[in-house]
Design a protein around this motif. Structure first.
Motif, PDB file in Angstrom:
ATOM      1  N   ASP A   8       0.824  -1.213   0.000  1.00  0.00           N
ATOM      2  CA  ASP A   8       0.000   0.000   0.000  1.00  0.00           C
ATOM      3  C   ASP A   8       0.857   1.260   0.000  1.00  0.00           C
ATOM      4  OD1 ASP A   8      -2.371  -1.444  -0.043  1.00  0.00           O
ATOM      5  OD2 ASP A   8      -2.748  -1.225   2.108  1.00  0.00           O
ATOM      6  N   ALA A   9       1.942   1.263   0.789  1.00  0.00           N
ATOM      7  CA  ALA A   9       2.834   2.430   0.829  1.00  0.00           C
ATOM      8  C   ALA A   9       3.480   2.644  -0.532  1.00  0.00           C
ATOM      9  CB  ALA A   9       3.904   2.235   1.908  1.00  0.00           C
ATOM     10  N   TRP A  10       3.874   1.565  -1.177  1.00  0.00           N
ATOM     11  CA  TRP A  10       4.505   1.643  -2.506  1.00  0.00           C
ATOM     12  C   TRP A  10       3.515   2.193  -3.527  1.00  0.00           C
ATOM     13  CZ3 TRP A  10       3.822  -0.880  -7.242  1.00  0.00           C
ATOM     14  CH2 TRP A  10       4.895  -0.828  -8.128  1.00  0.00           C
ATOM     15  N   ILE A  22       8.746   6.669  -2.741  1.00  0.00           N
ATOM     16  CA  ILE A  22       8.909   5.416  -3.492  1.00  0.00           C
ATOM     17  C   ILE A  22      10.182   4.723  -3.028  1.00  0.00           C
ATOM     18  CG2 ILE A  22       9.360   4.403  -5.756  1.00  0.00           C
ATOM     19  CD1 ILE A  22       7.690   6.828  -6.921  1.00  0.00           C
ATOM     20  N   LEU A  23      11.286   5.464  -3.016  1.00  0.00           N
ATOM     21  CA  LEU A  23      12.578   4.876  -2.653  1.00  0.00           C
ATOM     22  C   LEU A  23      12.638   4.455  -1.195  1.00  0.00           C
ATOM     23  CD1 LEU A  23      14.845   7.167  -4.791  1.00  0.00           C
ATOM     24  CD2 LEU A  23      14.458   4.713  -5.110  1.00  0.00           C
ATOM     25  N   ALA A  24      11.825   5.048  -0.338  1.00  0.00           N
ATOM     26  CA  ALA A  24      11.784   4.650   1.077  1.00  0.00           C
ATOM     27  C   ALA A  24      11.285   3.215   1.237  1.00  0.00           C
ATOM     28  CB  ALA A  24      10.898   5.611   1.869  1.00  0.00           C
ATOM     29  N   CYS A  25      10.662   2.678   0.218  1.00  0.00           N
ATOM     30  CA  CYS A  25      10.169   1.298   0.257  1.00  0.00           C
ATOM     31  C   CYS A  25      11.275   0.278  -0.007  1.00  0.00           C
ATOM     32  CB  CYS A  25       9.051   1.109  -0.768  1.00  0.00           C
ATOM     33  SG  CYS A  25       7.575   2.098  -0.448  1.00  0.00           S
ATOM     34  N   TYR A  26      12.447   0.742  -0.433  1.00  0.00           N
ATOM     35  CA  TYR A  26      13.531  -0.137  -0.864  1.00  0.00           C
ATOM     36  C   TYR A  26      14.709  -0.100   0.104  1.00  0.00           C
ATOM     37  CZ  TYR A  26      11.011  -0.311  -5.262  1.00  0.00           C
ATOM     38  OH  TYR A  26      10.037  -0.497  -6.204  1.00  0.00           O
ATOM     39  N   ALA A  27      15.411  -1.232   0.188  1.00  0.00           N
ATOM     40  CA  ALA A  27      16.647  -1.322   0.958  1.00  0.00           C
ATOM     41  C   ALA A  27      17.759  -0.554   0.241  1.00  0.00           C
ATOM     42  CB  ALA A  27      17.056  -2.787   1.120  1.00  0.00           C
ATOM     43  N   GLU A  28      18.735  -0.087   0.983  1.00  0.00           N
ATOM     44  CA  GLU A  28      19.858   0.665   0.395  1.00  0.00           C
ATOM     45  C   GLU A  28      20.556  -0.136  -0.696  1.00  0.00           C
ATOM     46  OE1 GLU A  28      20.920   3.813   0.668  1.00  0.00           O
ATOM     47  OE2 GLU A  28      19.231   4.203   2.004  1.00  0.00           O
ATOM     48  N   ALA A  44      22.103  -5.907 -20.378  1.00  0.00           N
ATOM     49  CA  ALA A  44      21.521  -7.164 -20.861  1.00  0.00           C
ATOM     50  C   ALA A  44      20.886  -7.994 -19.739  1.00  0.00           C
ATOM     51  CB  ALA A  44      22.587  -7.988 -21.572  1.00  0.00           C
ATOM     52  N   ASP A  45      21.437  -7.913 -18.531  1.00  0.00           N
ATOM     53  CA  ASP A  45      20.882  -8.697 -17.421  1.00  0.00           C
ATOM     54  C   ASP A  45      19.692  -8.010 -16.751  1.00  0.00           C
ATOM     55  OD1 ASP A  45      22.136  -6.669 -15.974  1.00  0.00           O
ATOM     56  OD2 ASP A  45      23.333  -8.025 -14.732  1.00  0.00           O
ATOM     57  N   GLY A  46      19.398  -6.757 -17.160  1.00  0.00           N
ATOM     58  CA  GLY A  46      18.248  -6.044 -16.613  1.00  0.00           C
ATOM     59  C   GLY A  46      18.369  -5.684 -15.149  1.00  0.00           C
ATOM     60  N   ARG A  47      19.572  -5.620 -14.622  1.00  0.00           N
ATOM     61  CA  ARG A  47      19.791  -5.510 -13.183  1.00  0.00           C
ATOM     62  C   ARG A  47      20.339  -4.150 -12.763  1.00  0.00           C
ATOM     63  NH1 ARG A  47      20.017  -9.771  -9.580  1.00  0.00           N
ATOM     64  NH2 ARG A  47      19.761 -11.056 -11.412  1.00  0.00           N
ATOM     65  N   LEU A  48      19.746  -3.624 -11.691  1.00  0.00           N
ATOM     66  CA  LEU A  48      20.252  -2.425 -11.024  1.00  0.00           C
ATOM     67  C   LEU A  48      20.634  -2.798  -9.599  1.00  0.00           C
ATOM     68  CD1 LEU A  48      17.531   0.172 -12.106  1.00  0.00           C
ATOM     69  CD2 LEU A  48      19.828  -0.092 -13.063  1.00  0.00           C
ATOM     70  N   HIS A  49      21.651  -2.108  -9.080  1.00  0.00           N
ATOM     71  CA  HIS A  49      22.109  -2.366  -7.712  1.00  0.00           C
ATOM     72  C   HIS A  49      22.068  -1.078  -6.908  1.00  0.00           C
ATOM     73  CE1 HIS A  49      23.515  -6.380  -8.735  1.00  0.00           C
ATOM     74  NE2 HIS A  49      24.018  -5.850  -9.845  1.00  0.00           N
ATOM     75  N   GLY A  50      21.333  -1.085  -5.822  1.00  0.00           N
ATOM     76  CA  GLY A  50      21.322   0.034  -4.895  1.00  0.00           C
ATOM     77  C   GLY A  50      20.345   1.137  -5.265  1.00  0.00           C
ATOM     78  N   LYS A  51      20.062   1.962  -4.260  1.00  0.00           N
ATOM     79  CA  LYS A  51      19.075   3.033  -4.413  1.00  0.00           C
ATOM     80  C   LYS A  51      19.489   4.118  -5.399  1.00  0.00           C
ATOM     81  CE  LYS A  51      16.330   3.188  -0.217  1.00  0.00           C
ATOM     82  NZ  LYS A  51      15.984   4.047   0.937  1.00  0.00           N
ATOM     83  N   ALA A  52      20.775   4.403  -5.515  1.00  0.00           N
ATOM     84  CA  ALA A  52      21.203   5.469  -6.433  1.00  0.00           C
ATOM     85  C   ALA A  52      20.841   5.105  -7.872  1.00  0.00           C
ATOM     86  CB  ALA A  52      22.701   5.727  -6.294  1.00  0.00           C
ATOM     87  N   GLU A  53      21.131   3.875  -8.269  1.00  0.00           N
ATOM     88  CA  GLU A  53      20.758   3.452  -9.623  1.00  0.00           C
ATOM     89  C   GLU A  53      19.241   3.393  -9.785  1.00  0.00           C
ATOM     90  OE1 GLU A  53      24.633   0.890 -11.010  1.00  0.00           O
ATOM     91  OE2 GLU A  53      22.756  -0.193 -10.695  1.00  0.00           O
ATOM     92  N   LEU A  54      18.568   2.914  -8.753  1.00  0.00           N
ATOM     93  CA  LEU A  54      17.111   2.819  -8.814  1.00  0.00           C
ATOM     94  C   LEU A  54      16.474   4.201  -8.915  1.00  0.00           C
ATOM     95  CD1 LEU A  54      15.027   0.545  -8.819  1.00  0.00           C
ATOM     96  CD2 LEU A  54      14.811   0.856  -6.350  1.00  0.00           C
ATOM     97  N   ARG A  55      17.030   5.182  -8.221  1.00  0.00           N
ATOM     98  CA  ARG A  55      16.520   6.557  -8.293  1.00  0.00           C
ATOM     99  C   ARG A  55      16.569   7.070  -9.735  1.00  0.00           C
ATOM    100  NH1 ARG A  55      15.378  11.119  -5.463  1.00  0.00           N
ATOM    101  NH2 ARG A  55      15.750  10.138  -3.448  1.00  0.00           N
ATOM    102  N   ARG A  56      17.692   6.911 -10.406  1.00  0.00           N
ATOM    103  CA  ARG A  56      17.819   7.351 -11.804  1.00  0.00           C
ATOM    104  C   ARG A  56      16.795   6.651 -12.690  1.00  0.00           C
ATOM    105  NH1 ARG A  56      23.413   5.703 -13.189  1.00  0.00           N
ATOM    106  NH2 ARG A  56      22.300   5.269 -15.094  1.00  0.00           N
ATOM    107  N   HIS A  57      16.616   5.367 -12.456  1.00  0.00           N
ATOM    108  CA  HIS A  57      15.682   4.572 -13.247  1.00  0.00           C
ATOM    109  C   HIS A  57      14.241   5.057 -13.057  1.00  0.00           C
ATOM    110  CE1 HIS A  57      14.363   1.036 -15.435  1.00  0.00           C
ATOM    111  NE2 HIS A  57      13.543   0.714 -14.436  1.00  0.00           N
ATOM    112  N   PHE A  58      13.859   5.280 -11.810  1.00  0.00           N
ATOM    113  CA  PHE A  58      12.492   5.723 -11.533  1.00  0.00           C
ATOM    114  C   PHE A  58      12.266   7.179 -11.946  1.00  0.00           C
ATOM    115  CE2 PHE A  58      11.819   2.421  -7.927  1.00  0.00           C
ATOM    116  CZ  PHE A  58      11.596   1.430  -8.870  1.00  0.00           C
ATOM    117  N   GLU A  59      13.292   8.028 -11.820  1.00  0.00           N
ATOM    118  CA  GLU A  59      13.172   9.406 -12.316  1.00  0.00           C
ATOM    119  C   GLU A  59      12.836   9.403 -13.797  1.00  0.00           C
ATOM    120  OE1 GLU A  59      16.158  12.165  -9.608  1.00  0.00           O
ATOM    121  OE2 GLU A  59      16.995  11.041 -11.285  1.00  0.00           O
ATOM    122  N   LEU A  60      13.566   8.608 -14.555  1.00  0.00           N
ATOM    123  CA  LEU A  60      13.318   8.526 -15.987  1.00  0.00           C
ATOM    124  C   LEU A  60      11.932   7.946 -16.264  1.00  0.00           C
ATOM    125  CD1 LEU A  60      14.198   8.913 -18.882  1.00  0.00           C
ATOM    126  CD2 LEU A  60      15.415   6.716 -18.734  1.00  0.00           C
TER     127      LEU A  60
END
Length: 118
Positions: A8-10, A22-28, A44-60
């Motif tokens: 629900d928070a997400w 949004i990012l508060a729902c994720y581990a560092e 190619a592996d579709g993988r992001l590591h950590g909140k910094a990469e996830l932030r850029r991804h979600f911003e876009l």
């Protein structure tokens, strides 16, 4: 661990387009896998590591979809995590499989889409 509360928070954070919430729902050190990572970042592996990469991804993602909405279709639970089935504003269905850490943050996420997604 309240799986319903996490989902629900997400959902609420995305509805408000509040990137920090949004990012508060994720581990560092979140491990995030999605086909959108392949399309947006050429990984190619579709993988992001950590909140910094996830932030850029979600911003876009927020930029690419100014009318973004998620409509929940089902929440399926398991010890330590859940799968959230939802429909995007563009009609695409998505399934996020989420494993929570001991603090109740998403530590591992695999996102699946029924059709291509930017």
């Amino acid at each position: 661990m309240d799986l319903r509360a996490h989902a629900d928070a997400w959902l609420a954070a995305w509805k408000q387009r509040d990137l920090d919430a949004i990012l508060a729902c994720y581990a560092e050190n979140v491990d995030f896998v999605a086909p959108t990572v392949v399309r947006r970042w050429g990984r190619a592996d579709g993988r992001l590591h950590g909140k910094a990469e996830l932030r850029r991804h979600f911003e876009l993602g927020l930029e690419l979809a100014p009318g973004l909405t998620f409509t929940e279709e089902a929440l399926l639970t398991s010890p330590g995590g859940y799968a959230l089935l939802y429909r995007r504003e563009n009609g695409n269905r998505a399934l996020d499989v989420v494993e929570l850490d001991q603090h109740g943050h998403a530590a591992r996420v695999n996102a699946f889409y029924a059709g291509p997604q930017q």
